[in-house]
Structures are given as structure tokens and as C-alpha cells.
Design an enzyme around this catalytic site. Structure first.
Site, PDB file in Angstrom:
ATOM      1  N   ASP A 168      -9.310   3.100   1.867  1.00  0.00           N
ATOM      2  CA  ASP A 168      -8.384   3.527   2.550  1.00  0.00           C
ATOM      3  C   ASP A 168      -8.734   4.208   3.853  1.00  0.00           C
ATOM      4  O   ASP A 168      -9.556   5.290   3.628  1.00  0.00           O
ATOM      5  CB  ASP A 168      -7.640   4.546   1.593  1.00  0.00           C
ATOM      6  CG  ASP A 168      -6.113   4.896   2.319  1.00  0.00           C
ATOM      7  OD1 ASP A 168      -5.936   4.449   3.399  1.00  0.00           O
ATOM      8  OD2 ASP A 168      -5.287   5.501   1.337  1.00  0.00           O
TER       9      ASP A 168
ATOM     10  N   ARG B  37      -3.478  -0.359   5.521  1.00  0.00           N
ATOM     11  CA  ARG B  37      -3.928  -1.639   4.783  1.00  0.00           C
ATOM     12  C   ARG B  37      -3.200  -2.807   4.440  1.00  0.00           C
ATOM     13  O   ARG B  37      -3.437  -3.874   4.740  1.00  0.00           O
ATOM     14  CB  ARG B  37      -4.524  -1.074   3.354  1.00  0.00           C
ATOM     15  CG  ARG B  37      -5.862  -0.119   3.489  1.00  0.00           C
ATOM     16  CD  ARG B  37      -6.083   0.540   2.193  1.00  0.00           C
ATOM     17  NE  ARG B  37      -4.938   1.286   1.737  1.00  0.00           N
ATOM     18  CZ  ARG B  37      -5.053   1.720   0.562  1.00  0.00           C
ATOM     19  NH1 ARG B  37      -5.885   1.558  -0.202  1.00  0.00           N
ATOM     20  NH2 ARG B  37      -4.038   2.520   0.123  1.00  0.00           N
TER      21      ARG B  37
ATOM     22  N   CYS C  62       0.811  -1.217   0.116  1.00  0.00           N
ATOM     23  CA  CYS C  62       0.133  -0.030  -0.082  1.00  0.00           C
ATOM     24  C   CYS C  62       0.850   1.213  -0.047  1.00  0.00           C
ATOM     25  O   CYS C  62       2.076   1.194  -0.129  1.00  0.00           O
ATOM     26  CB  CYS C  62      -1.055  -0.183   1.051  1.00  0.00           C
ATOM     27  SG  CYS C  62      -0.374   0.222   2.702  1.00  0.00           S
TER      28      CYS C  62
END
Length: 158
Positions: free
Chosen positions: A127, A14, A8
Site C-alpha cells: 500500500d 492501488r 482497495c
């Protein structure tokens, strides 16, 4: 052994969530000797003087709600040399894919994919840095990891 790297932007939300969720799934399935799972960032924003920041506290808290520890994890940056060390690079969103390709230059062996491609929903992992919805991100990542593990087990007869 299949070597998987989740990727990420900063490696504090994440991708570490995916790393530790998949590790738990692998351990619960008794396949821990068949996989190496790590995560990294496409940027250096969360890395200072060579030392990465730990997992973002709300992401860590969301993992803990599900009995998953990520203690000791610190952000690291993806490097061009990683391409030959891992079998699969699993990005959280389309921008991550673009940045991975910026780092690698090319993907001759088709190793780069998105996590949500392993679900019926497709698209990008939400996100939580922007949405503040760590529960939604957890659900996306969990579903993606479930699909990814199923694919890996079937594809590699593990």
C-alpha cells in the site's frame, strides 16, 4: 464478456492502478472486446457529497512513467448490488477482502480473490499510501495483472 472489478480501501491508488494496467494489457493483446474492467473502494473516505476524488497524484505519476493514463477516474464505492454485475472482485489485500465480505455478506459464487494470488509471491499488494513506494506497488500490481490476464485467457479460452 468477463467483468472484473478491482477493489482497495479508497480507490485512489492501488485499485485504479490495477484497473488501468490491466486495461493496457488487454488492449495490447487485442482482447478489449472480451473484458470490462473497473475499480472501486470499500470505504467512502475519498468520496465527498457523492463525488469521488481523482487518482492520487503520485499513483497517477507512476502510471504515467509507464505510458498509462488514468485521466477522468474518480473514486467510487463498492455496493452490494455489484455482486451480481461482475464476475470477479480482485482485492489488493486481506483487509480489503474482509471489507468486501462486510459489504456483500457472503460470496456464494467464489468471486472474491486477491490480486497477488495470481503471482508466485502471494500476499498483499504493497500500500503506497503508507510505504510511499509507488514503484513497488506498480511492480506488484503489474505482476498480479499479468498473472490474472493469463488465468482469464486460459480459463475462458479467450
Amino acid at each position: 464478456m468477463k467483468r472484473i472489478m478491482f477493489v482497495c480501501h479508497g480507490n485512489i491508488c492501488r485499485s485504479p492502478m490495477a484497473e488501468f494496467i490491466l486495461k493496457k494489457m488487454i488492449n495490447e493483446s487485442g482482447r478489449e472486446g472480451n473484458f470490462c474492467v473497473v475499480s472501486s473502494a470499500t470505504s467512502t473516505e475519498e468520496i465527498w457529497n457523492g463525488v469521488g476524488n481523482p487518482v492520487y497524484p503520485p499513483a497517477k505519476a507512476e502510471l504515467m512513467k509507464h505510458g498509462i493514463s488514468c485521466d477522468g477516474k474518480r473514486a467510487v464505492q463498492l455496493k452490494k448490488s455489484d455482486y451480481d454485475k461482475y464476475d470477479l472482485f480482485v482485492a489488493m489485500d486481506s483487509m480489503n477482502v474482509r471489507n468486501i465480505m462486510r459489504i456483500f455478506g457472503k460470496d456464494e459464487k467464489g468471486k472474491v480473490c486477491k490480486l497477488m494470488d495470481f503471482t508466485d509471491r502471494g500476499g498483499d499488494v504493497a500500500d503506497p499510501w503508507y510505504t510511499r513506494r509507488f514503484d513497488v506497488t506498480y511492480r506488484d500490481v503489474y505482476d498480479g495483472c499479468e498473472g490474472l490476464l493469463s488465468y482469464l485467457v486460459k480459463e475462458n479460452d479467450i
